[in-house]
Design an enzyme around this catalytic site. Structure first.
Site, PDB file in Angstrom:
ATOM      1  N   ASP A  37      -2.266  52.961  28.003  1.00 36.08           N
ATOM      2  CA  ASP A  37      -0.921  53.533  28.126  1.00 36.08           C
ATOM      3  C   ASP A  37      -0.594  54.478  26.964  1.00 36.08           C
ATOM      4  O   ASP A  37       0.391  54.280  26.247  1.00 36.08           O
ATOM      5  CB  ASP A  37       0.145  52.425  28.186  1.00 36.08           C
ATOM      6  CG  ASP A  37      -0.095  51.413  29.283  1.00 36.08           C
ATOM      7  OD1 ASP A  37      -0.537  51.828  30.366  1.00 36.08           O
ATOM      8  OD2 ASP A  37       0.165  50.218  29.058  1.00 36.08           O
ATOM      9  N   GLU A 204       4.507  52.736  38.939  1.00 38.26           N
ATOM     10  CA  GLU A 204       5.049  52.440  37.612  1.00 38.26           C
ATOM     11  C   GLU A 204       4.715  53.572  36.647  1.00 38.26           C
ATOM     12  O   GLU A 204       4.134  54.588  37.012  1.00 38.26           O
ATOM     13  CB  GLU A 204       4.487  51.116  37.096  1.00 38.26           C
ATOM     14  CG  GLU A 204       2.981  51.080  36.969  1.00 38.26           C
ATOM     15  CD  GLU A 204       2.451  49.696  36.599  1.00 38.26           C
ATOM     16  OE1 GLU A 204       3.248  48.746  36.524  1.00 38.26           O
ATOM     17  OE2 GLU A 204       1.228  49.570  36.387  1.00 38.26           O
TER      18      GLU A 204
END
Length: 317
Positions: A37, A204
């Site tokens: 991420d 997401e």
């Protein structure tokens, strides 16, 4: 055909044409490439910093975007309030930005499989690890909510400050922030930007950028965090207003499962996602993680330049 000519030709093609091309590999990198991420920014000092899930927000530093060194963590230890959301004080999916003379680091604290979650914020004068001051909660969600307050991303538009966020439940959401505190305005509406018709609504990690007259919503679809079995991929839609509606190149709304496929796994590069976008000397760069099938599924940093077609859609080069 040279790589430069190929990139120029690809930028002139419609967005859908990339499906007929093999996806480009990430740039070759050296040093500490393990990351998850990623959020990347070029600091005022000229260094590049990348923060990520892992540790107490893991940090990497680079002078050239090619060689990366481990730089420890953003924080020496977790702020005490993080333990309200998990037993280990483990933060996820940070987002770094610069405004008002300070660097701002947003992040999420939660546990796997629940939307009892919170987004927090910290500031720093330099953006370097070890210099962050935490300011607590920005926005939260509870199990009674139909959204999940994780995966924050900050966007400025028309003099206002916005935060997109979301994971599963009903997908991607957005709230307005107070630019002075960096926290959600009182009683702010929760806007709905993207979802999919099939449970468990596996979308997401939003990130929104402005290009031309449009805002572009990048999001990760399907499953992460399973090494070589991950199915993460990146899709994109656009809107003329920050709060939507976002549609893909066929006009299908992202609230109805729309979204153009921008990048998916290929070869050794499995499960591409967890993306963000940053500018480097006028170029838009896509940062993401992939799971390296030639290294036991280890998550690593991917960087590719984004070019834009004549019709205003991004393509990875």
């Amino acid at each position: 055909m040279t790589a430069l000519v190929a990139a120029v030709l690809l930028a002139l093609l419609p967005n859908a044409a990339q499906a007929a091309e093999s996806y480009p590999d990430p740039r070759p990198l050296t040093g500490q490439q393990i990351i998850h991420d990623p959020t990347v920014l070029r600091l005022k000092s000229g260094q590049y910093v990348a923060y990520s899930t892992g540790g107490v927000i893991g940090a990497r530093l680079s002078k050239d975007l090619k060689h990366w060194d481990d730089a420890g963590n953003a924080f020496a230890e977790p702020p005490s309030w993080w333990y309200e959301y998990n037993d280990t004080g483990d933060p996820w999916a940070p987002d770094i930005s610069y405004r008002a003379g300070r660097y701002w680091l947003y992040y999420a604290v939660s546990s796997w499989g629940t939307n009892h979650s919170a987004i927090g914020v910290a500031t720093s004068p330099s953006g370097l690890p070890g210099t962050w001051t935490d300011h607590g909660k920005v926005f939260t969600s509870e199990t009674t909510d139909t959204w999940n307050a994780i995966d924050p991303a900050i966007t400025r538009a028309d003099g206002r400050l916005w935060m997109s966020f979301g994971s599963y439940w009903t997908g991607i959401r957005m709230v307005e922030l107070n630019p002075h505190t960096g926290k959600a305005r009182a009683n702010t509406p929760v806007h709905h930007l993207a979802t999919r018709p099939d449970a468990p609504y596996a979308v997401e990690g939003p990130y929104i950028v402005k290009h031309g007259r449009h805002f572009y919503l990048f999001a990760s679809y399907d499953a992460c965090c399973s090494g070589v079995n991950s199915t993460y991929k990146i899709k994109v839609g656009r809107s003329t207003t920050i709060t939507g509606p976002y549609v893909d190149s066929t006009g299908k709304p992202m609230l109805e499962g729309g979204g153009d496929l921008l990048l998916e796994g290929h070869g050794r590069y499995v499960g591409t996602g967890g993306q963000s976008v940053f500018q480097d000397r006028g170029r838009d760069i896509l940062a993401y993680h992939y799971y390296d099938a030639e290294d036991e599924g280890t998550p690593k940093l991917g960087l590719n330049q984004l070019n834009w077609t004549k019709t205003g859609w991004p393509v990875v080069t």
